[in-house]
Enzyme design. Structure first.
Site, PDB file in Angstrom:
ATOM      1  N   LYS A  63       0.838  -1.209   0.000  1.00  0.00           N
ATOM      2  CA  LYS A  63       0.000   0.000   0.000  1.00  0.00           C
ATOM      3  C   LYS A  63       0.873   1.259   0.000  1.00  0.00           C
ATOM      4  O   LYS A  63       0.555   2.244  -0.672  1.00  0.00           O
ATOM      5  CB  LYS A  63      -0.939  -0.015   1.222  1.00  0.00           C
ATOM      6  CG  LYS A  63      -2.008  -1.101   1.151  1.00  0.00           C
ATOM      7  CD  LYS A  63      -2.761  -1.239   2.477  1.00  0.00           C
ATOM      8  CE  LYS A  63      -3.689  -2.436   2.463  1.00  0.00           C
ATOM      9  NZ  LYS A  63      -4.368  -2.647   3.769  1.00  0.00           N
ATOM     10  N   GLN A  89      -3.774  -1.196  10.129  1.00  0.00           N
ATOM     11  CA  GLN A  89      -3.795  -2.521   9.518  1.00  0.00           C
ATOM     12  C   GLN A  89      -4.331  -3.550  10.516  1.00  0.00           C
ATOM     13  O   GLN A  89      -3.891  -3.613  11.667  1.00  0.00           O
ATOM     14  CB  GLN A  89      -2.375  -2.897   9.040  1.00  0.00           C
ATOM     15  CG  GLN A  89      -2.287  -4.202   8.277  1.00  0.00           C
ATOM     16  CD  GLN A  89      -3.034  -4.200   6.929  1.00  0.00           C
ATOM     17  OE1 GLN A  89      -3.204  -3.162   6.296  1.00  0.00           O
ATOM     18  NE2 GLN A  89      -3.485  -5.360   6.507  1.00  0.00           N
ATOM     19  N   ASP A 119     -10.736   3.335   5.104  1.00  0.00           N
ATOM     20  CA  ASP A 119     -11.057   1.903   5.055  1.00  0.00           C
ATOM     21  C   ASP A 119     -12.576   1.688   5.067  1.00  0.00           C
ATOM     22  O   ASP A 119     -13.049   0.597   4.741  1.00  0.00           O
ATOM     23  CB  ASP A 119     -10.468   1.196   6.284  1.00  0.00           C
ATOM     24  CG  ASP A 119      -9.170   0.465   5.989  1.00  0.00           C
ATOM     25  OD1 ASP A 119      -9.028  -0.045   4.870  1.00  0.00           O
ATOM     26  OD2 ASP A 119      -8.316   0.407   6.889  1.00  0.00           O
TER      27      ASP A 119
HETATM   28  N1  GUN Z   1      -6.574  -6.395   6.963  1.00  0.00           N
HETATM   29  C1  GUN Z   1      -6.990  -7.137   5.918  1.00  0.00           C
HETATM   30  N2  GUN Z   1      -7.583  -6.354   4.986  1.00  0.00           N
HETATM   31  C2  GUN Z   1      -7.542  -5.092   5.453  1.00  0.00           C
HETATM   32  C3  GUN Z   1      -7.989  -3.832   4.942  1.00  0.00           C
HETATM   33  O1  GUN Z   1      -8.582  -3.724   3.861  1.00  0.00           O
HETATM   34  N3  GUN Z   1      -7.730  -2.758   5.739  1.00  0.00           N
HETATM   35  C4  GUN Z   1      -7.120  -2.859   6.935  1.00  0.00           C
HETATM   36  N4  GUN Z   1      -6.934  -1.750   7.640  1.00  0.00           N
HETATM   37  N5  GUN Z   1      -6.701  -4.007   7.443  1.00  0.00           N
HETATM   38  C5  GUN Z   1      -6.908  -5.110   6.703  1.00  0.00           C
END
Ligand code: GUN
Length: 280
Positions: free
Chosen positions: A51, A95, A118
């Site tokens: 990311k 995350q 998110d």
């Molecule tokens: N863990 C797995 N997928 C995601 C996501 O799309 N965002 C976040 N913040 N954590 C994750």
């Protein structure tokens, strides 16, 4: 059968985001995204690195907060509060998963919903449920864009969503309901899964169990979307037995190269939405 090429669509979206970022910078606005990674979960590290790289590529400024797994809830909330108040930061991404001693709900609710790129905050989930979304979860949003790109009709279609998680299953079901589909959500306690999946015009799976969806569970001509990610003998695979199911499906996503790249593209998209929200 047509392969739904998320990799190519994501690239196209990233290019258009890059253009928009350039225009914003010319006006003196620098989009900023903050990542918080707690602990040393190897998969989470890989995701955050991917990311961060995607941000760099389109010119979004990113900040990385790496915190040891021993930190307590208050320390984490304090970092979030600091980022909520930082005008350089348009999006905050914590995350998941978090270490067990930290209550995920508390952390998500600490994020300013206007920076919740998110779409996990109850305010944003609530807006999505009401059919008036502000920020929507990136994976299901990416799937909606993929369906749109290939002109796949959702209105009036029977959808079976396998997996009822907060990141994909639940928001996906809401988005498709808002789009006029009839959605059935299946989960770990669902009985007679095959009877249900066989009725689906659009079958989506987000479980993380290789070969969960076999050929005899899929209707002839169905659209099959695979969100699962597992590792088998060093290879990344989804939930669907791709080899066999692809002969039956009208459209199918590969793993990798289907939904995954769309998730990251939508994260960048939501960050720009946040900038526009602030500037309007
Ligand atoms: N863990 C797995 N997928 C995601 C996501 O799309 N965002 C976040 N913040 N954590 C994750």
């Amino acid at each position: 059968m047509v392969t739904l090429d998320g990799k190519t669509l994501a690239k196209k979206i990233r290019l258009s985001i890059k253009e928009e970022v350039k225009e914003l910078k010319e006006k003196g606005i620098i989009p900023g995204l903050a990542f918080i990674l707690v602990g040393d979960n190897p998969a989470s590290q890989v995701y955050v690195n991917m990311k961060t790289k995607a941000c760099e590529e389109v010119g979004i400024y990113s900040i990385n907060h790496r915190m040891p797994k021993e930190i307590n809830e208050k320390e984490l909330v304090d970092v979030i509060k600091m980022l909520n108040d930082n005008p350089m930061v348009h999006g905050i991404l914590v995350q998941l998963p978090l270490p067990e001693h930290i209550e995920e709900e508390k952390i998500i609710e600490a994020i300013d919903y206007r920076k919740d790129i998110d779409g996990f905050h109850p305010y944003n989930m609530g807006r999505l449920a009401r059919g008036n979304p502000l920020f929507s979860s990136c994976t299901p949003l990416g799937i909606m864009k993929l369906l749109e790109e290939y002109s796949i009709e959702t209105k009036g279609k029977d959808v079976v969503m396998v997996g009822a998680g907060n990141i994909t299953g639940k928001p996906m079901a809401l988005m498709l309901t808002n789009a006029g589909a009839t959605v059935q959500i299946c989960h770990i306690y669902t009985q007679h899964l095959k009877e249900k999946t066989k009725t689906a015009d659009i079958l989506i799976t987000a479980v993380g169990k290789p070969d969960l969806i076999k050929e005899d569970m899929v209707k002839e001509g169905a659209v099959v979307i695979d969100v699962g990610i597992s590792r088998v003998e060093g290879k990344v695979v989804g939930d669907v037995d791709f080899e066999k199911v692809s002969h039956k499906a009208s459209y199918i996503t590969p793993v990798p190269g289907g939904v995954g790249p769309m998730t990251i593209a939508m994260l960048l998209y939501n960050t720009l939405q946040s900038v526009k929200l602030k500037e309007q």
